[in-house]
Design an enzyme around this catalytic site. Structure first.
Site, PDB file in Angstrom:
ATOM      1  N   VAL A   1      53.668   6.304-102.419  1.00 22.22           N
ATOM      2  CA  VAL A   1      52.340   6.012-102.951  1.00 22.22           C
ATOM      3  C   VAL A   1      51.636   7.281-103.406  1.00 22.22           C
ATOM      4  O   VAL A   1      51.134   7.380-104.518  1.00 22.22           O
ATOM      5  CB  VAL A   1      51.483   5.291-101.885  1.00 22.22           C
ATOM      6  CG1 VAL A   1      50.049   5.114-102.376  1.00 22.22           C
ATOM      7  CG2 VAL A   1      52.096   3.958-101.528  1.00 22.22           C
TER       8      VAL A   1
ATOM      9  N   ASP B   1      51.201  17.430 -97.879  1.00 20.56           N
ATOM     10  CA  ASP B   1      52.102  16.657 -97.033  1.00 20.56           C
ATOM     11  C   ASP B   1      52.584  17.564 -95.906  1.00 20.56           C
ATOM     12  O   ASP B   1      52.925  18.726 -96.148  1.00 20.56           O
ATOM     13  CB  ASP B   1      53.300  16.136 -97.839  1.00 20.56           C
ATOM     14  CG  ASP B   1      54.013  14.990 -97.144  1.00 20.56           C
ATOM     15  OD1 ASP B   1      53.956  13.855 -97.651  1.00 20.56           O
ATOM     16  OD2 ASP B   1      54.629  15.228 -96.080  1.00 20.56           O
TER      17      ASP B   1
ATOM     18  N   ARG C   1      59.832  18.133 -97.624  1.00 21.78           N
ATOM     19  CA  ARG C   1      59.369  17.348 -98.766  1.00 21.78           C
ATOM     20  C   ARG C   1      58.677  18.247 -99.799  1.00 21.78           C
ATOM     21  O   ARG C   1      58.963  18.163-100.996  1.00 21.78           O
ATOM     22  CB  ARG C   1      58.401  16.265 -98.276  1.00 21.78           C
ATOM     23  CG  ARG C   1      57.683  15.475 -99.375  1.00 21.78           C
ATOM     24  CD  ARG C   1      58.599  14.544-100.060  1.00 21.78           C
ATOM     25  NE  ARG C   1      57.875  13.558-100.877  1.00 21.78           N
ATOM     26  CZ  ARG C   1      58.388  12.941-101.912  1.00 21.78           C
ATOM     27  NH1 ARG C   1      59.632  13.182-102.288  1.00 21.78           N
ATOM     28  NH2 ARG C   1      57.680  12.059-102.586  1.00 21.78           N
TER      29      ARG C   1
ATOM     30  N   THR D   1      51.255   3.307 -92.608  1.00 23.53           N
ATOM     31  CA  THR D   1      50.676   2.587 -91.467  1.00 23.53           C
ATOM     32  C   THR D   1      51.713   1.577 -90.985  1.00 23.53           C
ATOM     33  O   THR D   1      51.683   0.401 -91.370  1.00 23.53           O
ATOM     34  CB  THR D   1      49.373   1.876 -91.870  1.00 23.53           C
ATOM     35  OG1 THR D   1      49.557   1.222 -93.135  1.00 23.53           O
ATOM     36  CG2 THR D   1      48.226   2.862 -91.979  1.00 23.53           C
TER      37      THR D   1
ATOM     38  N   THR E   1      47.386   0.878 -96.021  1.00 21.58           N
ATOM     39  CA  THR E   1      47.148  -0.523 -95.686  1.00 21.58           C
ATOM     40  C   THR E   1      46.704  -0.657 -94.237  1.00 21.58           C
ATOM     41  O   THR E   1      47.390  -0.199 -93.320  1.00 21.58           O
ATOM     42  CB  THR E   1      48.415  -1.348 -95.916  1.00 21.58           C
ATOM     43  OG1 THR E   1      48.832  -1.200 -97.276  1.00 21.58           O
ATOM     44  CG2 THR E   1      48.155  -2.815 -95.620  1.00 21.58           C
TER      45      THR E   1
ATOM     46  N   CYS F   1      55.924  -2.880 -96.719  1.00 16.27           N
ATOM     47  CA  CYS F   1      54.712  -3.653 -97.003  1.00 16.27           C
ATOM     48  C   CYS F   1      54.809  -5.098 -96.539  1.00 16.27           C
ATOM     49  O   CYS F   1      54.158  -5.495 -95.582  1.00 16.27           O
ATOM     50  CB  CYS F   1      54.407  -3.600 -98.503  1.00 16.27           C
ATOM     51  SG  CYS F   1      53.906  -1.969 -99.087  1.00 16.27           S
TER      52      CYS F   1
ATOM     53  N   ARG G   1      63.286   2.016 -95.494  1.00 20.78           N
ATOM     54  CA  ARG G   1      62.329   1.601 -94.479  1.00 20.78           C
ATOM     55  C   ARG G   1      62.422   0.102 -94.198  1.00 20.78           C
ATOM     56  O   ARG G   1      62.398  -0.715 -95.097  1.00 20.78           O
ATOM     57  CB  ARG G   1      60.902   1.954 -94.919  1.00 20.78           C
ATOM     58  CG  ARG G   1      60.615   3.448 -94.956  1.00 20.78           C
ATOM     59  CD  ARG G   1      59.233   3.731 -95.498  1.00 20.78           C
ATOM     60  NE  ARG G   1      59.090   3.277 -96.876  1.00 20.78           N
ATOM     61  CZ  ARG G   1      57.944   3.338 -97.553  1.00 20.78           C
ATOM     62  NH1 ARG G   1      56.862   3.833 -96.975  1.00 20.78           N
ATOM     63  NH2 ARG G   1      57.893   2.935 -98.809  1.00 20.78           N
TER      64      ARG G   1
END
Length: 424
Positions: free
Chosen positions: A17, A35, A40, A85, A126, A266, A332
């Site tokens: 995102v 980050d 990364r 989250t 979220t 999600c 994920r």
């Protein structure tokens, strides 16, 4: 910040995102990407995005400043939090990452206030309704030493990134925005309106924007759960679900959902945020949890059906695809891993192949070893679990050649056009 000076932005969290968002913001505003993952940041500075969302040429030409050190971030007008989250092992919201990010932002807010700015902290992660104002705001106040609603303000704009989707990108979609005050709402609307051709929708409140996000994914989850349940029913009738759906979709208002494994960060997670808050309020979220139960059990059911298709005889099995969806490296909450475990419990010797998945991550997250030479052998059961483009280009004949004489070719999503022996 002077009236002529463009707003400065810091994006906290540069995953699926945060990175695409930071990239488009950097085209319009001075933007810093933060980050905490040192590896990364090092990869991004070399032009490599492991998520596959941003290509090397775009990374090379961006003005986005990258850092893993919060103290390197300049005083900013907007801090946008895009951290994960997840849920814990009991399917309860795990807010530890967004809470940690809030503590980090709190320190940066203090720097911005000292610089004469009135920063706005925007959450995109979220959450269930109330988290931004009731949980994040007190952390920001405590760490910054400043008052929310006076020295700094809150906003919420739910993320809508769909990994691997090159059509509904951040610069084209409608962005839902909300703010603590009407003035803050307009500032946030102007910020996001400058980066997307899809326009912005001003939500009535921060809680309304938070709720909109969780019900978007809960709705999809429930609809897919219905498809999975009818697949189980039709499976008992020796009836192809795809044949049924092909006929049903001729009706103008039939919703085009399909059965399958519901993974990712999600759809398989967000409904638990809503159900958690519902239970806190004394409401039993029967429909939401029923859908989650159907989808969470789907991998085990598929394993049972595949074992039955083999005459309840264990043998060698090849599972093609491990990521949660096609053409992305995102592992994920992959339910294919649960399917592999199910086949193994039935005694099958399972080999896993995936051209997109990271082998080290697969081993770390699921204890699964990806076999790069898997396509050089034959198997009693060959399952196309995730129809990556590379697999579809192989053609059905190549899949059949991987199957031993008398073996079973299975196609989880019906991607081979009826060429398989088994499908949902």
């Amino acid at each position: 910040m002077s009236p002529e000076e463009p707003p400065h932005v810091t994006v906290i969290g540069l995953g699926y995102v945060g990175l695409p968002l930071a990239m488009v913001l950097a085209k319009q505003f001075p933007t810093t990407g933060l980050d905490v993952d040192l590896k990364r940041i090092a990869e991004l500075k070399r032009g490599h995005d492991r998520t596959g969302e941003v290509d090397q040429s775009r990374m090379a030409s961006t003005s986005l400043v990258l850092t893993c050190e919060p103290h390197d971030c300049p005083p900013c007008d907007f801090y946008i939090v895009t951290v994960p989250t997840p849920i814990d092992q009991n399917n309860r919201p795990d807010l530890s990452i967004v809470e940690a990010a809030s503590r980090t932002v709190g320190k940066m807010v203090a720097k911005s206030v000292a610089d004469g700015r009135t920063p706005i902290v925007v959450y995109e992660s979220t959450v269930y309704p109330g988290v931004t104002e009731d949980i994040c705001a007190p952390i920001l106040e405590q760490v910054s030493g400043h008052e929310c609603g006076t020295d700094f303000f809150l906003a919420y704009s739910p993320e809508r990134i769909n990994p691997g989707d090159r059509e509904h990108t951040i610069d084209k979609i409608t962005k839902v925005v909300s703010g603590q005050t009407p003035e803050v709402l307009e500032k946030v609307a102007q910020l996001y309106g400058a980066i997307t051709s899809g326009g912005v929708f001003r939500a009535a409140s921060i809680r309304a924007a938070e709720a909109a996000k969780v019900i978007e994914n809960a709705q999809r989850d429930i609809n897919i759960a219905f498809m999975n349940e009818i697949a189980q029913i039709f499976g008992r009738m020796d009836l192809s679900t795809w044949d049924v759906l092909e006929a049903a979709r001729t009706k103008w208002n039939f919703l085009p959902f399909a059965p399958g494994l519901v993974g990712g960060h999600c759809i398989g997670v967000d409904p638990y945020y809503l159900s958690f808050r519902a239970e806190e309020l004394g409401h039993d979220p029967k429909v939401i949890l029923a859908g989650r139960d159907v989808n969470d059990r789907m991998a085990e059911w598929v394993g049972e059906r595949l074992h039955a298709a083999r005459g309840a005889t264990k043998g060698t099995a090849l599972v093609l695809g491990l990521t949660f969806k096609e053409d992305v490296p995102d592992l994920r909450n992959s339910k294919v891993a649960d399917l592999v475990a199910s086949l193994a419990r039935f005694g099958h010797d399972v080999t896993v192949h995936d051209p997109h998945a990271d082998a080290a991550e697969a081993l770390h997250e699921y204890g699964l070893t990806l076999d790069e030479t898997a396509l050089d052998r034959n198997y009693d059961l060959v399952l196309l679990a995730v129809p990556h483009r590379e697999y579809l280009e192989m053609g059905a004949a190549r899949f059949r050649a991987l199957t031993t004489p008398g073996g079973t070719l299975a196609d989880l999503k019906g991607a081979l056009g009826g060429a398989a022996d088994w499908t949902l």
